[in-house]
Design a protein around this motif. Sequence first.
Motif, PDB file in Angstrom:
ATOM      1  N   GLY A  95       0.817  -1.217   0.000  1.00  0.00           N
ATOM      2  CA  GLY A  95       0.000   0.000   0.000  1.00  0.00           C
ATOM      3  C   GLY A  95       0.845   1.258   0.000  1.00  0.00           C
ATOM      4  O   GLY A  95       0.332   2.369  -0.025  1.00  0.00           O
ATOM      5  N   ARG A 142      -9.738   4.385  -5.803  1.00  0.00           N
ATOM      6  CA  ARG A 142      -9.165   3.500  -6.824  1.00  0.00           C
ATOM      7  C   ARG A 142      -8.772   2.156  -6.217  1.00  0.00           C
ATOM      8  O   ARG A 142      -8.906   1.122  -6.850  1.00  0.00           O
ATOM      9  N   GLU A 143      -8.275   2.209  -4.987  1.00  0.00           N
ATOM     10  CA  GLU A 143      -7.876   0.945  -4.359  1.00  0.00           C
ATOM     11  C   GLU A 143      -9.092   0.065  -4.078  1.00  0.00           C
ATOM     12  O   GLU A 143      -9.014  -1.158  -4.198  1.00  0.00           O
ATOM     13  N   ASP A 196       6.021  -3.896  -4.009  1.00  0.00           N
ATOM     14  CA  ASP A 196       5.544  -2.912  -3.041  1.00  0.00           C
ATOM     15  C   ASP A 196       6.121  -3.271  -1.656  1.00  0.00           C
ATOM     16  O   ASP A 196       6.743  -2.436  -0.985  1.00  0.00           O
ATOM     17  N   ARG A 214     -10.126  -1.561  -7.320  1.00  0.00           N
ATOM     18  CA  ARG A 214      -9.232  -2.674  -7.638  1.00  0.00           C
ATOM     19  C   ARG A 214      -9.534  -3.887  -6.766  1.00  0.00           C
ATOM     20  O   ARG A 214      -9.571  -5.019  -7.244  1.00  0.00           O
ATOM     21  N   ARG A 223      -6.529  -0.984 -12.168  1.00  0.00           N
ATOM     22  CA  ARG A 223      -5.604  -1.559 -11.195  1.00  0.00           C
ATOM     23  C   ARG A 223      -4.482  -0.632 -10.770  1.00  0.00           C
ATOM     24  O   ARG A 223      -3.997  -0.701  -9.649  1.00  0.00           O
ATOM     25  N   ARG A 231       2.509  -6.500  -5.845  1.00  0.00           N
ATOM     26  CA  ARG A 231       2.456  -6.537  -4.381  1.00  0.00           C
ATOM     27  C   ARG A 231       3.814  -6.882  -3.787  1.00  0.00           C
ATOM     28  O   ARG A 231       4.232  -6.304  -2.793  1.00  0.00           O
ATOM     29  N   ARG A 253      -7.206   8.177  -4.309  1.00  0.00           N
ATOM     30  CA  ARG A 253      -6.355   6.990  -4.185  1.00  0.00           C
ATOM     31  C   ARG A 253      -7.135   5.856  -3.528  1.00  0.00           C
ATOM     32  O   ARG A 253      -7.153   4.720  -4.003  1.00  0.00           O
ATOM     33  N   LYS A 254      -7.784   6.198  -2.437  1.00  0.00           N
ATOM     34  CA  LYS A 254      -8.568   5.210  -1.699  1.00  0.00           C
ATOM     35  C   LYS A 254      -9.676   4.635  -2.593  1.00  0.00           C
ATOM     36  O   LYS A 254      -9.893   3.418  -2.635  1.00  0.00           O
ATOM     37  N   HIS A 302      -2.575   3.054  -9.963  1.00  0.00           N
ATOM     38  CA  HIS A 302      -2.962   4.367  -9.426  1.00  0.00           C
ATOM     39  C   HIS A 302      -2.974   5.392 -10.548  1.00  0.00           C
ATOM     40  O   HIS A 302      -3.841   6.246 -10.621  1.00  0.00           O
TER      41      HIS A 302
END
Length: 327
Positions: free
Chosen positions: A56, A266-267, A147, A270, A171, A144, A263-264, A173
């Motif tokens: 994240g 979009r997450e 990340d 996804r 998927r 992931r 951002r939130k 950002h």
Amino acid sequence: MPARKGTAARPRDPVPGLVDSLLKGDKRAAGKLISLIEDDEPEATEAVARIHPHTGRAHVVGFTGPPGVGKSSLINRLVRTLRGRERKVGVVAVDPTSPYTGGAVLGDRIRMADTGVDPGVFIRSMATRGHAGGLALATFDAVRVLDALGMDLVLVETVGAGQSEVEIATRAHSTVVVEMPMTGDAVQTMKAGILEIGDVYVVNKVDLGNADVLVANLKFQLEARDGWTPPIIRTAAIEGRGIDELADALMRHAAFLDETGLRKKREIARARLEILENAQRLLAREVEAGSASGRDFERMAEDVASRRLDPNAAARKLLPTSSRKSS
Ligand SMILES: Nc1nc2c(ncn2[C@@H]2O[C@H](COP(=O)(O)OP(=O)(O)OP(=O)(O)O)[C@@H](O)[C@H]2O)c(=O)[nH]1
Ligand SMILES: [Mg+2]
């Protein structure tokens, strides 16, 4: 008794150990974990479950555009520029398997290889042919890993064909759409949907001329979405021209997503997609393994084929009791 080398097959690194090493920044562990995901090994599920809480932080940027437009060349340049700004960068490139881009794949590996010695860069090509969970799921599980490895940005190059092109926007950002000017006097048309998905548009190969028409065309057609007007950046990846401007545009978009709370959003979009895909994959596995629910599924397929059941009623039978009533 001391362990003897080479006498028995070495046990695999257990997943918890690999994940611990990953979280300490071990690139070797990252490579192994991505291999588990790529090969769709059973351990991959545990690995992703352990990794997920530690993700994240990275800003994920998807690159899409027609074959040969210069996505790999741009990414390669951008990696260097971002490193110059002290950002750690991961790259996941999806190998196109179609034969006419086969030459470019080899090119990708060579061109991308010269950033391989830098500890702040991790580049990985994914060969995901026949992956049960689909290309996108495997790719973003690899994202992931990078990340969690501590990369500040993860750049994803997609195959510029079909569904993946539009999917990337749900998927990543930030989505970068790469186009290039046409030579000759043919009228340039863009694929349907392409004007809706980009957060940043790149007109690459400006060294070849004819860029003004395409830029004007894009400017005319692009509209602001959620308060963001996608910038159009002119680049010549081959000479490194316009790459600073591209990096700036991506940083501005990242800041915009933070400031607006997008951002939130979009997450969550996804996550929705990923839950559905995982559900599909689980079902596919049950069927493949011939488990009780897999056999139910096969029976339902026969019932639907022989008109004893309709497909929607069959689908509802698969869901938990509470949701069977509604269609
Ligand atoms: N003249 C010129 N050629 C470029 C530029 N950028 C890339 N190329 C060339 O275009 C070809 C394709 O570049 P790639 O970076 O492999 O393009 P790609 O979009 O990653 O291609 P695929 O992954 O096959 O879809 C290569 O021969 C590059 O050298 C540019 O700015 N100007
Ligand atoms: Mg490429």
